[in-house]
Design an enzyme around this catalytic site. Structure first.
Site: not given
Ligand code: IVH
Length: 706
Positions: A452, A431, A323, A446, A127, A129, A125, A235, A428
């Site tokens: 200009c 102008c 990542k 130009c 991650k 931010d 899934e 999540y 340009c």
């Molecule tokens: S699971 C025990 N799932 O990433 C594991 N974390 O670097 C609990 N985060 O502190 C985290 N999306 O803030 C999980 N789909 C996702 C996530 C996620 C973002 C963040 C979360 C965590 C950090 C870890």
């Protein structure tokens, strides 16, 4: 409730009273932190808290998981209350390469003792931010919301969490006790709208959606949070009174059915190859998701396996974050705009579908010049294997450090069938003058000069910028406004200094205009007047002549010492030969290119006249020449901490003008350290090395009158 002494309480009434006390005290905390008026007095609060502690002491086994006595010092004076997480909030280990993912899967098989053929599934899934949040539901009601903090203790943000539309206040059919964990985030669209509103109101502008989300959630006034469009993806979970499901996927579906937003890109796979394929798919979708993600999280699906795998000190063994490579992202090139700079350079700018690169939303990138778009380097050799860049292409954006984003590559496979090569303008766009590319120059320029408008405005913006005239209240925005004003216009630098006199003759005075008042108009005129006396080096830099930067301007100014001598030298060098020309070239750091630029500017009639009109308005102060006897000549000086009487750039220029060498770091060679408030390691080091240290006033006294 305090009618019965604690000693007389039976277990049932003790339990009931603890529940009531928790509700009252936690409610009071929440109200307090939300800056709502607490409905009980401090004295009553303390009395309830004492009663709670007394009951807990008599019935330790009845102490609640959300006991008010575990909540530090409420009501606190400022900031948020602290909440000790009933179960630590963990972070995730990272994978960067495909091999790391394969190792992760292999490691788990090994740990669990599973043969190569035994089924083992993982969820994958995005991650998100944002920032993580733990929501505690008791009997279906939201009673606590805590940020991650250091993982063990977070901040109480209940009042704020309650304002988030996708966090339900009440859930039905959930375990009696359930901690839902997930990520608070802000969408790109909401982030941009928020920043636009903030700009309008002169409020804080956020660097990226994550900062905006964090800043919005951590508001002491929950009403501010309410006005910020935050969202929440669930999540994970913390303590639960009964299992949510048997698998990770099952638990996510359960959370979804309870009314939480869960991420639709969550899917289940059996091999690392499949996980990686999903990762690639999500990576390609990254730009169009509308919110920031920084990787893909893989989790062992079977919760019994998760329990066996458990945790290392801060990360689960059963999950990993794959990542995205840092500071690179794919997005669509929507348009190419041509910007005309102060020296007439036509710079192509990529307009991109917004995408986050290294934590910052990027919607523009430089395309350098026309050859770069064609897929050629400065010498005509192919770059990107000769692939050109076209509007509509999928492009890979990167950021190195804080510099302007650039385009690294394009995806030919995604190129639209009817796309056409980009036609770089030869006129340009501002102008209409011919845009000419001289032999050996990568840049098309130009030829309109000051006619200009783009060049004129950019030159003015440079003129008022920090290292140059730095006029308070006259920034890029105001320059733009005055340039286009038909009555009180500023078309060239000299016009700035006649502004006040011209305003006096206007029917509608500046002070009566929209956005201005008597105070701000007067302030501007004063700030302008303050700059009539100004150092020669600054004037030369402010003119914005091609190739003449701040350093070169200082060197040249120091060499000639006075504006008058310099002007005479320019005139004497007009033919680019003879003693004066040779002298100009002899200056350390001045080459033929810079010298030509200088001499040309002063010999072109229109430009020369414009410069002289400016000089007429000013008292240009001489620069001290090197070799003059000053107590700082040849000395190595370092500035550190905050300077209060001048900018760092100014202090540096001044010291250099006096013949000092300004360095950025302290060493045994340093002669003087000028330390303002907040000076840290440099001051310490200087003290250790016995370097002579002055404060700003001491420094100003030393150079006074020089
Ligand atoms: S699971 C025990 N799932 O990433 C594991 N974390 O670097 C609990 N985060 O502190 C985290 N999306 O803030 C999980 N789909 C996702 C996530 C996620 C973002 C963040 C979360 C965590 C950090 C870890």
């Amino acid at each position: 409730m305090a009618d019965i002494t604690v000693a007389d309480l039976d277990e049932n009434s003790a339990r009931a009273e603890l529940a009531a006390l928790a509700k009252a005290l936690l409610g009071a905390n929440a109200k307090y932190h939300g800056r709502d008026a607490p409905d009980i007095s401090d004295a009553d609060y303390d009395r309830l808290k004492l009663r709670n502690s007394a009951i807990e002491a008599a019935f330790p086994h009845l102490k609640r998981a959300d006991s008010p006595s575990d909540q530090v010092g409420a009501p606190v004076q400022d900031g948020f209350g602290k909440i000790t997480h009933a179960q630590r909030m963990m972070s995730l280990g990272n994978a960067f390469e495909d091999e790391d993912v394969a190792d992760f899967v292999q490691g788990i098989r090994k740990y669990l003792g599973l043969g190569a053929d035994a089924p083992l599934a993982f969820t994958a899934e995005p991650k998100i931010d944002g920032l993580s949040l733990s929501l505690r539901y008791e009997n279906g009601r939201l009673v606590q919301a805590a940020t991650r903090g250091d993982g063990a203790v977070g901040e109480d943000v209940l009042a704020n969490a309650r304002t988030i539309a996708t966090i339900p206040d009440v859930i039905e059919g959930a375990p009696d006790l359930l901690e839902v964990r997930g990520e608070v985030y802000m969408s790109h669209a909401d982030f941009e709208a928020l920043n636009a509103r903030q700009t309008e109101r002169g409020g804080k502008v956020f660097a990226n959606p994550r900062n905006a989300a964090a800043g919005s959630l951590r508001q002491l006034d929950a009403e501010i949070t309410r006005a910020r469009p935050l969202k929440f993806f669930a999540y994970a979970w913390g303590v639960v009174s009964e299992p949510l499901a048997e698998t990770q996927m099952g638990a996510i579906l359960r959370l979804k059915s309870l009314g939480f937003d869960t991420n639709a890109l969550t899917a289940c796979f059996e091999t690392s190859a499949r996980l990686i394929a999903h990762y690639r798919k999500i990576e390609q979708m990254r730009a169009s998701l509308g919110y920031d993600i920084d990787g893909v999280v893989y989790k062992v699906d079977d919760l019994a396996y998760q329990a066996r795998l458990g945790f290392r000190s801060t990360t689960p063994r059963w999950a990993i974050a794959h990542k995205f490579p840092a500071e690179l992202a794919w997005t669509r090139l929507e348009a190419i705009d041509i910007q005309v700079g102060r020296t007439g350079a036509l710079s192509p700018v990529a307009r991109l579908a917004p995408v986050t690169v290294g934590g910052v939303v990027v919607s523009n990138a430089t395309l350098h010049n026309e050859d770069y778009i064609k897929g050629l380097d400065g010498k005509g050799a192919p770059i990107r294997e000769g692939r050109d860049i076209r509007i509509g292409d999928w492009v890979q954006v990167f950021r190195a450090g804080d510099v302007i984003p650039k385009i690294k590559d394009i995806d030919l496979e995604k190129r639209a069938a009817g796309s056409v090569a980009y036609d770089f303008p030869t006129i340009c766009p501002e102008c209409g003058s011919a845009a000419i590319r001289e032999m050996g120059d990568a840049i098309r320029r130009c030829s309109g000069g000051l006619i200009c408008p783009a060049q004129a405005v950019e030159k003015l913006k440079h003129f008022v910028s920090r290292g140059a005239f730095d006029i308070e209240g006259l920034g890029a925005k105001q320059v733009e406004m005055f340039y286009h004003d038909s009555n009180l216009t500023i078309r060239e630098p000299a016009d700035i200094f006649t502004l006040k006199a011209r305003d006096a003759t206007q029917l509608t005075k500046l002070k009566n205009r929209d956005g201005w008042g008597a105070k701000s108009a007067d302030k501007l005129f004063d700030a302008i007047d303050e700059r009539r006396r100004i150092g020669f080096a600054r004037v030369l830099f402010a003119l914005g002549l091609r190739h003449v930067g701040e350093q070169s301007a200082a060197l040249i100014a120091r060499h000639y010492g006075s504006w008058g001598i310099f002007l005479a030298a320019m005139d004497a060098s007009a033919q680019k030969s003879g003693a004066a020309w040779d002298e100009l070239l002899s200056i350390d750091g001045v080459g033929e290119v810079m010298a030509t630029s200088l001499v040309t500017s002063f010999s072109q009639a229109a430009e020369r006249a414009s410069i002289l009109r400016l000089a007429d308005e000013l008292t240009i102060q001489d620069e001290a020449q090197p070799g003059t006897d000053s107590p700082v000549t040849g000395k190595i000086v370092v500035f550190t901490g905050t300077l209060e009487k001048m900018t760092r750039a100014e202090a540096k220029a001044r010291a250099e003008a006096l013949g000092a060498k300004v360095s950025g770091s302290v060493s045994a060679k340093t002669d003087i350290l000028i330390a303002g408030p907040g000076a840290g390691s440099k001051a310490k080091k200087a003290a250790e090395l016995g370097v002579h240290t002055l404060d700003e006033d001491g420094w100003l006294a030393l150079i006074a009158g020089l």
